[in-house]
Design a protein around this motif. Sequence first.
Motif, PDB file in Angstrom:
ATOM      1  N   UNK A 326       0.921   6.823  -4.849  1.00  0.00           N
ATOM      2  CA  UNK A 326       0.552   5.406  -4.834  1.00  0.00           C
ATOM      3  C   UNK A 326      -0.840   5.165  -4.258  1.00  0.00           C
ATOM      4  N   UNK A 327      -1.411   6.147  -3.552  1.00  0.00           N
ATOM      5  CA  UNK A 327      -2.768   5.984  -3.022  1.00  0.00           C
ATOM      6  C   UNK A 327      -3.826   6.250  -4.086  1.00  0.00           C
ATOM      7  N   UNK A 328      -3.421   6.864  -5.192  1.00  0.00           N
ATOM      8  CA  UNK A 328      -4.349   7.184  -6.276  1.00  0.00           C
ATOM      9  C   UNK A 328      -3.951   6.382  -7.503  1.00  0.00           C
ATOM     10  N   UNK A 351      10.114  -0.648  -0.985  1.00  0.00           N
ATOM     11  CA  UNK A 351       8.930  -0.751  -0.116  1.00  0.00           C
ATOM     12  C   UNK A 351       7.765   0.101  -0.608  1.00  0.00           C
ATOM     13  N   UNK A 352       7.191  -0.300  -1.727  1.00  0.00           N
ATOM     14  CA  UNK A 352       6.013   0.394  -2.242  1.00  0.00           C
ATOM     15  C   UNK A 352       4.884   0.370  -1.219  1.00  0.00           C
ATOM     16  N   UNK A 357       1.180  -1.177  -7.667  1.00  0.00           N
ATOM     17  CA  UNK A 357       1.854  -0.207  -8.536  1.00  0.00           C
ATOM     18  C   UNK A 357       2.841  -0.903  -9.468  1.00  0.00           C
ATOM     19  N   UNK A 358       3.355  -2.057  -9.058  1.00  0.00           N
ATOM     20  CA  UNK A 358       4.328  -2.773  -9.882  1.00  0.00           C
ATOM     21  C   UNK A 358       3.774  -3.091 -11.270  1.00  0.00           C
ATOM     22  N   UNK A 359       2.470  -3.311 -11.368  1.00  0.00           N
ATOM     23  CA  UNK A 359       1.874  -3.680 -12.643  1.00  0.00           C
ATOM     24  C   UNK A 359       1.426  -2.507 -13.490  1.00  0.00           C
ATOM     25  N   UNK A 367      11.371  -3.783  -9.890  1.00  0.00           N
ATOM     26  CA  UNK A 367      11.952  -4.502  -8.755  1.00  0.00           C
ATOM     27  C   UNK A 367      11.677  -3.704  -7.487  1.00  0.00           C
ATOM     28  N   UNK A 368      10.785  -4.227  -6.655  1.00  0.00           N
ATOM     29  CA  UNK A 368      10.421  -3.581  -5.395  1.00  0.00           C
ATOM     30  C   UNK A 368      11.202  -4.254  -4.271  1.00  0.00           C
ATOM     31  N   UNK A 369      12.376  -3.710  -3.947  1.00  0.00           N
ATOM     32  CA  UNK A 369      13.240  -4.325  -2.938  1.00  0.00           C
ATOM     33  C   UNK A 369      12.823  -3.864  -1.544  1.00  0.00           C
TER      34      UNK A 369
END
Length: 586
Positions: A326-328, A351-352, A357-359, A367-369
């Motif tokens: 997720x950092x890249x 918890x991204x 990243x969701x897009x 769904x980022x719960x």
Amino acid sequence: MLATGKQPSEGITFHRKLLSEYNAEFTLGNYVSYFELKELVRAFGNASKEEEKASIETKFFALLQESYRRVKGFLMEREREALKRSFSLKQYTEEELRGLDASLIPSVFHEVRTVARYRDMNIAAFGKILRKFFERCAVDSPSRQGKIRAADAIISESEVSIPSSDVNAVLNDLCTMYGIVFKKSFEETMKTMDLYSNCDRSTARRVVPLSETYFFHRHFSHREAQGHFSMKIMSGRCSKFVCKMVCEQLQCNRLKARVESFANGEVSVVLDEAVRGDDVFVIQSMGAAPDISLSTSIMELALMLQTSLQNSAKRVTAVIPYIAYTKNTASVAAIAEILVLMGCRHVITVDLHKEQVEGMFPNTPVDNVSAKLEFIKSLTQILRDEGHDFTNICVVSPDSDTVARAHSFADSFMKFAGLSKAEQFIPICTTVKRVHGIDTPASLSASPNKEDFPVAPPKGMLSSPARGSLGTIDVVGNVEGRLCIIVDAVIDEAINITKCAQRLKQKGAKRIIAIATHAIFSDAAVERLVASPIDIIIISDSINQDDALRIPEMAKKLRIVSIAPLLAQAMQKVHTENTLTSMYEK
């Protein structure tokens, strides 16, 4: 022990219960060799030749005997010392006891109870492993059944199962003694004893059972719409335990599938059950596990999605507790595109680290719960068990990216614990990293002619600092004499969070607790955390931490909250086409 039958599930497997409750001062080496014996039982089941089975059987009973002798010797020694301390208190008068340290009687009570719990855990471990061997290896062999029954009889009739003194009577005598000496009622006495025990990190429970989590429900609401097709759940090798607990929460069976690697490293996924027209959920974290690399876990996830789609599943949802890279931005976008091409039609994650990243999943809902309420409930229970008054607490953001997360955590913490804004207000502090060594040369920082365009420095002149080199860390806010709660999304190499904790300690923090949803613990992270001033580390089980729990020094600090009920509720809502809005709060 064999006659007791299978114990009801407590929302935690026995091997995880052993890692959760073993005494870190005693170390796992003084308990039953449960994990090694379990591997021998598994190897026996996979063996095809009778000679191989006989060899494994010999090793099993030799290791069982060695475990029995080791546990018996250690138990008798600890029991003798605890009872000796208990009986020595009877030589003092009330006045003499009142003049001694007030924690003396609670410490003896705790020692006696610790020995009793050590005995109970080993009895349970012996019973569990004997039952496994009996049911999986000795069903068709009367001789093996006879050996198991003989071993069971020896253990049941020995000092391992039968204490030399009535432990309950000893504990009652200590409670009575404390109540008489300090003029306390029985309820007040037991509260004091429990408070003393709860402050001992060596015996603290490290894994929270499902039944005590925030999102646990024995039955889902009948008001929600029913699904139109069957729900099937499968997992890769990195999320087996989470999948098992999710299925237990949803009261459904796991999809029969074989996910394995060949000798050359290639991944194979085979479904042994039809999924045509079903709603398939694939659970897999992007993380490393024993004998499984990060790349292998991603490949397993992709192939499980593709195999489900090829077998005519109606819908395939990827449940990814932890998403790597997720950092890249470029890397995570490439992985997202691969998963969508493999058949992913919906994503559930927790918890991204970066919400952008969701897009990155093309035409696929994500769904980022949030697991925030799980951590708040666990933290609140820990502090209450220790008798904390919830004053002088502050929430710390380790960097500028997590300020909003820390602010939300502090507000929800106050609301959940019912704290007073006047007397128990929880402020927010943050740490600011200042990197040294990036000084712009004077000849480049100022141009003699204001109309000239800025000149870029030669390549390599402004070199970036080494990875993990943070320079100095400044603390914004007052932390002196406070309990500092560091809130973050991921602990990877633990460089940032340990440096932050060291700086907080230098600024006068009384105690430090770290909370992070995902714990990767790569490189020397465990060593850094053990050496750091962090008192308690609360994480989720999105990444398996059995290896970390086996290290006594780390086990004293680690507390693990299960996200299985959270994922189960999210999956249920997706399956029944209900909204997840209430689970988005960060």
